[in-house]
Design a protein around this motif. Structure first.
Motif, mmCIF file in Angstrom:
data_model
loop_
_atom_site.group_PDB
_atom_site.id
_atom_site.type_symbol
_atom_site.label_atom_id
_atom_site.label_comp_id
_atom_site.label_asym_id
_atom_site.label_seq_id
_atom_site.Cartn_x
_atom_site.Cartn_y
_atom_site.Cartn_z
ATOM 1 N N THR A 142 0.826 -1.202 0.000
ATOM 2 C CA THR A 142 0.000 0.000 0.000
ATOM 3 C C THR A 142 0.863 1.257 0.000
ATOM 4 O OG1 THR A 142 -0.133 -0.063 2.423
ATOM 5 C CG2 THR A 142 -1.945 -1.095 1.183
ATOM 6 N N SER A 143 2.172 1.096 -0.190
ATOM 7 C CA SER A 143 3.063 2.258 -0.210
ATOM 8 C C SER A 143 2.766 3.129 -1.418
ATOM 9 C CB SER A 143 4.523 1.805 -0.270
ATOM 10 O OG SER A 143 4.852 1.070 0.875
ATOM 11 N N PRO A 144 2.832 4.429 -1.232
ATOM 12 C CA PRO A 144 2.469 5.322 -2.346
ATOM 13 C C PRO A 144 3.581 5.432 -3.399
ATOM 14 C CG PRO A 144 3.093 6.602 -0.421
ATOM 15 C CD PRO A 144 3.134 5.159 -0.019
ATOM 16 N N PHE A 145 3.379 4.753 -4.514
ATOM 17 C CA PHE A 145 4.268 4.866 -5.662
ATOM 18 C C PHE A 145 3.440 5.201 -6.882
ATOM 19 C CE2 PHE A 145 7.091 2.301 -3.039
ATOM 20 C CZ PHE A 145 8.285 2.977 -3.210
ATOM 21 N N LEU A 146 4.014 5.966 -7.782
ATOM 22 C CA LEU A 146 3.336 6.325 -9.012
ATOM 23 C C LEU A 146 3.699 5.300 -10.088
ATOM 24 C CD1 LEU A 146 1.501 8.738 -9.724
ATOM 25 C CD2 LEU A 146 3.480 9.793 -10.795
ATOM 26 N N PHE A 147 2.679 4.720 -10.713
ATOM 27 C CA PHE A 147 2.871 3.792 -11.818
ATOM 28 C C PHE A 147 2.526 4.527 -13.102
ATOM 29 C CE2 PHE A 147 2.443 1.023 -8.230
ATOM 30 C CZ PHE A 147 3.277 -0.048 -8.517
ATOM 31 N N ARG A 148 3.384 4.402 -14.095
ATOM 32 C CA ARG A 148 3.172 5.122 -15.357
ATOM 33 C C ARG A 148 2.512 4.222 -16.402
ATOM 34 N NH1 ARG A 148 8.488 3.859 -14.964
ATOM 35 N NH2 ARG A 148 9.409 2.739 -16.717
ATOM 36 N N PHE A 149 1.643 4.857 -17.179
ATOM 37 C CA PHE A 149 0.934 4.210 -18.279
ATOM 38 C C PHE A 149 1.148 5.086 -19.507
ATOM 39 C CE2 PHE A 149 -1.028 2.965 -14.350
ATOM 40 C CZ PHE A 149 -1.234 1.599 -14.506
ATOM 41 N N PRO A 150 2.317 4.960 -20.152
ATOM 42 C CA PRO A 150 2.676 5.877 -21.245
ATOM 43 C C PRO A 150 1.682 5.903 -22.404
ATOM 44 C CG PRO A 150 4.567 4.540 -20.607
ATOM 45 C CD PRO A 150 3.379 4.004 -19.877
ATOM 46 N N SER A 151 1.119 4.772 -22.784
ATOM 47 C CA SER A 151 0.213 4.774 -23.937
ATOM 48 C C SER A 151 -1.045 5.594 -23.657
ATOM 49 C CB SER A 151 -0.163 3.352 -24.347
ATOM 50 O OG SER A 151 -0.883 2.724 -23.315
ATOM 51 N N ALA A 152 -1.426 5.706 -22.387
ATOM 52 C CA ALA A 152 -2.592 6.518 -22.002
ATOM 53 C C ALA A 152 -2.167 7.888 -21.465
ATOM 54 C CB ALA A 152 -3.413 5.791 -20.945
ATOM 55 N N GLU A 153 -0.853 8.086 -21.347
ATOM 56 C CA GLU A 153 -0.290 9.302 -20.766
ATOM 57 C C GLU A 153 -0.883 9.591 -19.391
ATOM 58 O OE1 GLU A 153 -0.448 12.505 -23.627
ATOM 59 O OE2 GLU A 153 1.244 11.629 -24.725
ATOM 60 N N ARG A 154 -0.856 8.558 -18.555
ATOM 61 C CA ARG A 154 -1.381 8.657 -17.202
ATOM 62 C C ARG A 154 -0.350 8.116 -16.212
ATOM 63 N NH1 ARG A 154 -4.531 11.130 -20.038
ATOM 64 N NH2 ARG A 154 -6.786 11.030 -19.914
ATOM 65 N N GLY A 155 -0.481 8.543 -14.958
ATOM 66 C CA GLY A 155 0.341 8.040 -13.868
ATOM 67 C C GLY A 155 -0.505 7.995 -12.618
ATOM 68 N N TYR A 156 -0.669 6.792 -12.056
ATOM 69 C CA TYR A 156 -1.541 6.625 -10.902
ATOM 70 C C TYR A 156 -0.763 6.078 -9.710
ATOM 71 C CZ TYR A 156 -5.222 6.724 -14.491
ATOM 72 O OH TYR A 156 -6.034 7.059 -15.540
ATOM 73 N N GLY A 157 -1.201 6.488 -8.526
ATOM 74 C CA GLY A 157 -0.672 5.979 -7.269
ATOM 75 C C GLY A 157 -1.758 5.176 -6.582
ATOM 76 N N PRO A 158 -1.906 3.885 -6.934
ATOM 77 C CA PRO A 158 -3.013 3.096 -6.383
ATOM 78 C C PRO A 158 -2.945 2.967 -4.867
ATOM 79 C CG PRO A 158 -1.580 1.718 -7.756
ATOM 80 C CD PRO A 158 -1.043 3.101 -7.796
ATOM 81 N N ASP A 159 -4.128 2.800 -4.262
ATOM 82 C CA ASP A 159 -4.200 2.612 -2.812
ATOM 83 C C ASP A 159 -3.561 1.287 -2.402
ATOM 84 O OD1 ASP A 159 -5.614 5.017 -2.334
ATOM 85 O OD2 ASP A 159 -7.481 4.050 -2.925
ATOM 86 N N LEU A 160 -3.742 0.275 -3.229
ATOM 87 C CA LEU A 160 -3.215 -1.072 -2.970
ATOM 88 C C LEU A 160 -2.824 -1.645 -4.317
ATOM 89 C CD1 LEU A 160 -3.389 -3.662 -0.806
ATOM 90 C CD2 LEU A 160 -5.247 -4.239 -2.341
ATOM 91 N N TYR A 161 -1.752 -2.417 -4.340
ATOM 92 C CA TYR A 161 -1.331 -3.012 -5.603
ATOM 93 C C TYR A 161 -0.535 -4.288 -5.369
ATOM 94 C CZ TYR A 161 3.056 -0.699 -4.446
ATOM 95 O OH TYR A 161 4.188 -0.275 -3.796
ATOM 96 N N VAL A 162 -0.504 -5.114 -6.403
ATOM 97 C CA VAL A 162 0.407 -6.262 -6.464
ATOM 98 C C VAL A 162 1.248 -6.028 -7.700
ATOM 99 C CG1 VAL A 162 0.623 -8.752 -6.745
ATOM 100 C CG2 VAL A 162 -1.219 -7.825 -5.324
ATOM 101 N N ALA A 163 2.564 -6.035 -7.536
ATOM 102 C CA ALA A 163 3.470 -5.714 -8.643
ATOM 103 C C ALA A 163 4.686 -6.629 -8.620
ATOM 104 C CB ALA A 163 3.920 -4.259 -8.550
ATOM 105 N N GLU A 164 5.329 -6.717 -9.769
ATOM 106 C CA GLU A 164 6.569 -7.474 -9.887
ATOM 107 C C GLU A 164 7.665 -6.754 -9.112
ATOM 108 O OE1 GLU A 164 7.292 -7.642 -14.076
ATOM 109 O OE2 GLU A 164 5.447 -8.771 -14.459
ATOM 110 N N GLU A 165 8.433 -7.521 -8.331
ATOM 111 C CA GLU A 165 9.509 -6.926 -7.540
ATOM 112 C C GLU A 165 10.549 -6.244 -8.407
ATOM 113 O OE1 GLU A 165 11.082 -9.877 -4.867
ATOM 114 O OE2 GLU A 165 9.176 -10.074 -3.814
ATOM 115 N N GLU A 166 10.840 -6.817 -9.572
ATOM 116 C CA GLU A 166 11.891 -6.251 -10.424
ATOM 117 C C GLU A 166 11.545 -4.861 -10.956
ATOM 118 O OE1 GLU A 166 11.076 -8.215 -14.795
ATOM 119 O OE2 GLU A 166 12.301 -9.323 -13.370
ATOM 120 N N ALA A 167 10.274 -4.482 -10.940
ATOM 121 C CA ALA A 167 9.886 -3.141 -11.385
ATOM 122 C C ALA A 167 10.455 -2.064 -10.473
ATOM 123 C CB ALA A 167 8.366 -3.014 -11.453
ATOM 124 N N PHE A 168 10.858 -2.449 -9.269
ATOM 125 C CA PHE A 168 11.381 -1.494 -8.299
ATOM 126 C C PHE A 168 12.906 -1.535 -8.209
ATOM 127 C CE2 PHE A 168 6.992 -2.023 -7.315
ATOM 128 C CZ PHE A 168 6.576 -0.755 -6.973
#
Length: 190
Positions: free
Chosen positions: A75-101
């Motif tokens: 639930t840590s606040p990180f911004l995830f980028r979505f270049p094709s939509a030109e958006r960046g969101y900081g989800p309240d909760l997420y499951v992500a690949e460790e290597e992305a960090f």
């Protein structure tokens, strides 16, 4: 000295996506606030209310034992980028690949997400149900909208180029099936 309006050169084009991401990262937001790129603009909104902490924690704890290998729930606040939509969101909760960090950048790749959970508030409900649904629905396998105003959880899954193909909504307290890659039944008594 005479006070008068001074014209400034208007931008001939909106700022580039990467420029907006950099600006959002460099913003000195007040404590308890986060900056996201919504509808092509930097939007500053407060972190979730204190009463959201328990449901976020309980959901994260249930997810943790079902995350795919090489991923984690947080639930840590990180911004995830979505270049094709030109958006960046900081989800309240997420499951992500460790290597992305493991990158040096400030923004994680949205393609690293396998699940996003947004907990609605009066100020974010529209973006959670509309814009984010559209962007996540093209890429993220599972999107949970925890509607804190209506006491319901909706699970969107099966993303496609046109958005999610499936959804299930239950009231708090009813079991909710979370599909692959998680494949378990969520206890929604939060």
């Amino acid at each position: 000295m005479i006070e008068r309006a001074t014209p400034i050169d208007a931008l001939s084009a909106p700022p580039a996506f990467e420029d907006l991401l950099r600006t959002a990262a460099e913003m000195d937001t007040p404590d308890g606030y986060k900056a996201e790129l919504i509808r092509g603009k930097i939007v500053v909104s407060p972190f979730s209310r204190l009463r959201y902490s328990r449901p976020m924690r309980l959901l994260r704890e249930q997810l943790q034992s079902h995350v795919p290998d090489g991923c984690f729930a947080d639930t840590s606040p990180f911004l995830f980028r979505f270049p094709s939509a030109e958006r960046g969101y900081g989800p309240d909760l997420y499951v992500a690949e460790e290597e992305a960090f493991e990158e040096d950048g400030l923004h994680a790749d949205g393609a690293a997400l396998s699940l996003v959970g947004e907990f609605t508030s009066v100020s974010t409900k529209d973006a959670d149900w509309n814009e984010k649904l559209d962007v996540y629905g093209r890429l993220v396998p599972v999107y949970l909208v925890v509607d804190m105003q209506d006491s319901e959880i909706t699970c969107f899954h099966d993303p496609s180029p046109h958005g999610y193909r499936a959804r299930t909504t239950v009231s708090f307290g009813e079991p909710l099936r979370i599909p692959a890659p998680f494949d378990f039944t969520l206890d929604t008594a939060i």
